[in-house]
Motif scaffolding. Structure first.
Motif, PDB file in Angstrom:
ATOM      1  N   PRO A  56      15.776  -8.996  -1.734  1.00 50.25           N
ATOM      2  CA  PRO A  56      14.372  -9.418  -1.778  1.00 50.25           C
ATOM      3  C   PRO A  56      13.531  -8.761  -0.684  1.00 50.25           C
ATOM      4  N   ILE A  57      12.374  -8.251  -1.053  1.00 54.39           N
ATOM      5  CA  ILE A  57      11.473  -7.562  -0.124  1.00 54.39           C
ATOM      6  C   ILE A  57      10.032  -8.010  -0.396  1.00 54.39           C
ATOM      7  N   PRO A  58       9.094  -7.671   0.503  1.00 53.08           N
ATOM      8  CA  PRO A  58       7.692  -8.029   0.273  1.00 53.08           C
ATOM      9  C   PRO A  58       7.126  -7.371  -0.986  1.00 53.08           C
ATOM     10  N   MET A  59       6.031  -7.934  -1.482  1.00 51.64           N
ATOM     11  CA  MET A  59       5.377  -7.391  -2.674  1.00 51.64           C
ATOM     12  C   MET A  59       3.868  -7.368  -2.471  1.00 51.64           C
ATOM     13  N   LEU A  60       3.253  -6.292  -2.938  1.00 55.29           N
ATOM     14  CA  LEU A  60       1.798  -6.152  -2.910  1.00 55.29           C
ATOM     15  C   LEU A  60       1.284  -5.985  -4.335  1.00 55.29           C
ATOM     16  N   VAL A  61       0.382  -6.873  -4.746  1.00 55.15           N
ATOM     17  CA  VAL A  61      -0.284  -6.760  -6.047  1.00 55.15           C
ATOM     18  C   VAL A  61      -1.619  -6.051  -5.815  1.00 55.15           C
ATOM     19  N   ALA A  62      -1.888  -4.986  -6.569  1.00 62.74           N
ATOM     20  CA  ALA A  62      -3.091  -4.168  -6.369  1.00 62.74           C
ATOM     21  C   ALA A  62      -3.946  -4.176  -7.633  1.00 62.74           C
ATOM     22  N   LEU A  63      -5.163  -4.675  -7.526  1.00 63.88           N
ATOM     23  CA  LEU A  63      -6.074  -4.814  -8.666  1.00 63.88           C
ATOM     24  C   LEU A  63      -7.107  -3.681  -8.666  1.00 63.88           C
ATOM     25  N   HIS A  64      -7.157  -2.925  -9.744  1.00 58.53           N
ATOM     26  CA  HIS A  64      -8.087  -1.801  -9.869  1.00 58.53           C
ATOM     27  C   HIS A  64      -9.522  -2.264 -10.000  1.00 58.53           C
ATOM     28  N   GLY A  65     -10.436  -1.307  -9.884  1.00 61.00           N
ATOM     29  CA  GLY A  65     -11.849  -1.585 -10.064  1.00 61.00           C
ATOM     30  C   GLY A  65     -12.260  -1.483 -11.528  1.00 61.00           C
ATOM     31  N   ARG A  66     -13.532  -1.734 -11.781  1.00 58.99           N
ATOM     32  CA  ARG A  66     -14.086  -1.666 -13.138  1.00 58.99           C
ATOM     33  C   ARG A  66     -13.896  -0.264 -13.697  1.00 58.99           C
ATOM     34  N   PHE A  67     -13.521  -0.176 -14.973  1.00 55.77           N
ATOM     35  CA  PHE A  67     -13.217   1.047 -15.715  1.00 55.77           C
ATOM     36  C   PHE A  67     -11.859   1.637 -15.347  1.00 55.77           C
ATOM     37  N   GLY A  68     -11.124   0.988 -14.434  1.00 51.80           N
ATOM     38  CA  GLY A  68      -9.836   1.517 -14.020  1.00 51.80           C
ATOM     39  C   GLY A  68      -8.687   0.932 -14.814  1.00 51.80           C
TER      40      GLY A  68
ATOM     41  N   THR B 137      -5.022   5.185  -4.984  1.00 52.68           N
ATOM     42  CA  THR B 137      -4.644   4.642  -3.681  1.00 52.68           C
ATOM     43  C   THR B 137      -3.375   5.255  -3.095  1.00 52.68           C
ATOM     44  N   LYS B 138      -2.506   5.806  -3.960  1.00 54.62           N
ATOM     45  CA  LYS B 138      -1.196   6.297  -3.536  1.00 54.62           C
ATOM     46  C   LYS B 138      -0.370   5.192  -2.859  1.00 54.62           C
ATOM     47  N   LEU B 139      -0.596   3.972  -3.301  1.00 52.16           N
ATOM     48  CA  LEU B 139       0.188   2.856  -2.773  1.00 52.16           C
ATOM     49  C   LEU B 139       1.651   2.948  -3.193  1.00 52.16           C
ATOM     50  N   ASP B 140       1.932   3.716  -4.238  1.00 48.92           N
ATOM     51  CA  ASP B 140       3.325   3.932  -4.624  1.00 48.92           C
ATOM     52  C   ASP B 140       4.077   4.697  -3.532  1.00 48.92           C
ATOM     53  N   LEU B 141       3.434   5.697  -2.941  1.00 52.83           N
ATOM     54  CA  LEU B 141       4.058   6.470  -1.868  1.00 52.83           C
ATOM     55  C   LEU B 141       4.228   5.611  -0.616  1.00 52.83           C
ATOM     56  N   LEU B 142       3.234   4.762  -0.342  1.00 52.03           N
ATOM     57  CA  LEU B 142       3.338   3.861   0.802  1.00 52.03           C
ATOM     58  C   LEU B 142       4.446   2.836   0.581  1.00 52.03           C
ATOM     59  N   SER B 143       4.600   2.403  -0.668  1.00 53.94           N
ATOM     60  CA  SER B 143       5.691   1.498  -1.029  1.00 53.94           C
ATOM     61  C   SER B 143       7.040   2.124  -0.705  1.00 53.94           C
ATOM     62  N   ASP B 144       7.187   3.400  -1.008  1.00 58.26           N
ATOM     63  CA  ASP B 144       8.444   4.104  -0.729  1.00 58.26           C
ATOM     64  C   ASP B 144       8.733   4.177   0.768  1.00 58.26           C
ATOM     65  N   SER B 145       7.706   4.461   1.557  1.00 51.53           N
ATOM     66  CA  SER B 145       7.915   4.647   2.993  1.00 51.53           C
ATOM     67  C   SER B 145       8.013   3.330   3.756  1.00 51.53           C
ATOM     68  N   LYS B 146       7.320   2.295   3.283  1.00 52.43           N
ATOM     69  CA  LYS B 146       7.288   1.018   3.997  1.00 52.43           C
ATOM     70  C   LYS B 146       8.270  -0.015   3.435  1.00 52.43           C
ATOM     71  N   GLY B 147       8.739   0.201   2.206  1.00 57.36           N
ATOM     72  CA  GLY B 147       9.742  -0.692   1.654  1.00 57.36           C
ATOM     73  C   GLY B 147       9.230  -1.988   1.080  1.00 57.36           C
ATOM     74  N   PHE B 148       8.141  -1.925   0.313  1.00 56.75           N
ATOM     75  CA  PHE B 148       7.652  -3.099  -0.416  1.00 56.75           C
ATOM     76  C   PHE B 148       7.483  -2.745  -1.889  1.00 56.75           C
ATOM     77  N   ILE B 149       7.509  -3.751  -2.737  1.00 53.83           N
ATOM     78  CA  ILE B 149       7.259  -3.563  -4.166  1.00 53.83           C
ATOM     79  C   ILE B 149       5.750  -3.548  -4.387  1.00 53.83           C
ATOM     80  N   ALA B 150       5.266  -2.609  -5.156  1.00 52.85           N
ATOM     81  CA  ALA B 150       3.845  -2.528  -5.477  1.00 52.85           C
ATOM     82  C   ALA B 150       3.650  -2.775  -6.970  1.00 52.85           C
ATOM     83  N   VAL B 151       2.750  -3.676  -7.299  1.00 46.98           N
ATOM     84  CA  VAL B 151       2.509  -4.059  -8.694  1.00 46.98           C
ATOM     85  C   VAL B 151       1.066  -3.726  -9.056  1.00 46.98           C
TER      86      VAL B 151
END
Length: 304
Positions: free
Chosen positions: A53-65, A74-88
């Motif tokens: 089990p690890i931390p998780m970040l939920v990321a909500l896009h803007g309008r039209f996204g 955001t490249k939060l997927d790359l940050l997820s890899d380096s920091k070790g959290f799940i990104a949704v």
């Protein structure tokens, strides 16, 4: 020829909005059936994750996204890899969220996005991959207003919530006044020259009245019963021979160990810091390449 031009433009637009992005080997696409709609989302697991089990970040896009465009933006997927959290990365209804201001397709169709996000979080926790006490939420623009609504209506889900280019709407303020909900750590990242979501409050182009950023911070200070003590700092950057200053404001002595913070992007506009706007035909104000908005988001979350 005209048809070909339209097809090329449509392809370009879909590419800009991230709708053509392919999943990577450490991602999955899933869905939840709610209100007769199939609500979809992408889960990105860090590459070197061992399954615990690890931390998780939920990321909500803007309008039209979309969830995919939020990854590209955001490249939060790359940050997820380096920091070790799940990104949704959930997909809004017709590329929008029902943040309560009334004019998005999701609001107009009375979509229950509060329940959608709650079910999504609880499902991923139940799978055993997420630390229940380390779930975070970030949203940009329409997604940022949705994040503020979720902070008010479902604070128990989150360790921290941060909105980018969005603050408290009058709708969310009224919701808070009728609800007896828990405290939650909240941050706001906003450009002082945002042409779409005024830093000083008022009315937004896509509908709804909003509070100013300063008033929004003071509301959260009040709701979290924070002491008057506030820490402030300024960081300066050089970009194209121009000084770019970022002001940080923080209330750290709040009820239940919560915190309230502001990241003020002086002179900047509506875009996610560090990335090009995903919708090229809308003026979003001054952008920057020297800041990493995603790092600023996760720095806030890690400090809680």
């Amino acid at each position: 020829m005209r048809v070909l031009c339209l097809l090329l433009f449509s392809s370009f637009l879909l590419s800009c909005m991230g709708l053509n992005r392919r999943l990577t080997s450490n991602e999955k696409s899933d869905s939840i059936e709610i209100q007769g709609h199939k609500r979809t989302y992408i889960v990105h697991y860090p590459k070197k994750w061992d399954g615990s089990p690890i931390p998780m970040l939920v990321a909500l896009h803007g309008r039209f996204g979309s969830g995919s465009s939020m990854i590209l933006q955001t490249k939060l997927d790359l940050l997820s890899d380096s920091k070790g959290f799940i990104a949704v990365f959930p997909d809004g209804y017709k590329r929008s969220w029902a943040d309560g201001r009334g004019n998005t397709p999701a609001d107009e169709n009375q979509i229950n996005d509060v329940t959608f996000i709650e079910l999504l979080v609880k499902r991923l926790i139940a799978e055993g991959s997420v630390k229940p006490k380390e779930v975070f939420l970030v949203g940009h623009s329409n997604g940022g207003f949705m994040a503020q609504r979720l902070a008010v209506e479902k604070p128990e889900l989150w360790k921290g919530v941060l909105s980018v280019a969005a603050q408290i709407s009058v709708f969310t303020l009224k919701r808070k006044q009728t609800l007896k909900t828990n405290t939650v750590s909240v941050g706001i990242m906003a450009g002082t020259e945002d042409p779409l979501v005024p830093f000083s409050g008022g009315y937004v182009r896509d509908g709804g009245e909003i509070l100013s950023v300063d008033d929004s911070i003071l509301r959260w200070k009040e709701w979290n019963s924070c002491a008057e003590t506030v820490t402030k700092k300024t960081e300066s950057y050089k970009e194209d021979s121009v000084d770019l200053k970022i002001d940080f404001l923080r209330y750290e002595s709040c009820a239940d160990n919560t915190k309230v913070g502001l990241i003020q992007l002086n002179g900047l506009g509506h875009s996610w810091p560090g990335e090009k706007p995903m919708i090229p035909f809308i003026d979003q104000g001054k952008t920057t390449k020297v800041l990493d908005g995603s790092k600023l988001v996760w720095d806030f979350m890690e400090s809680l």
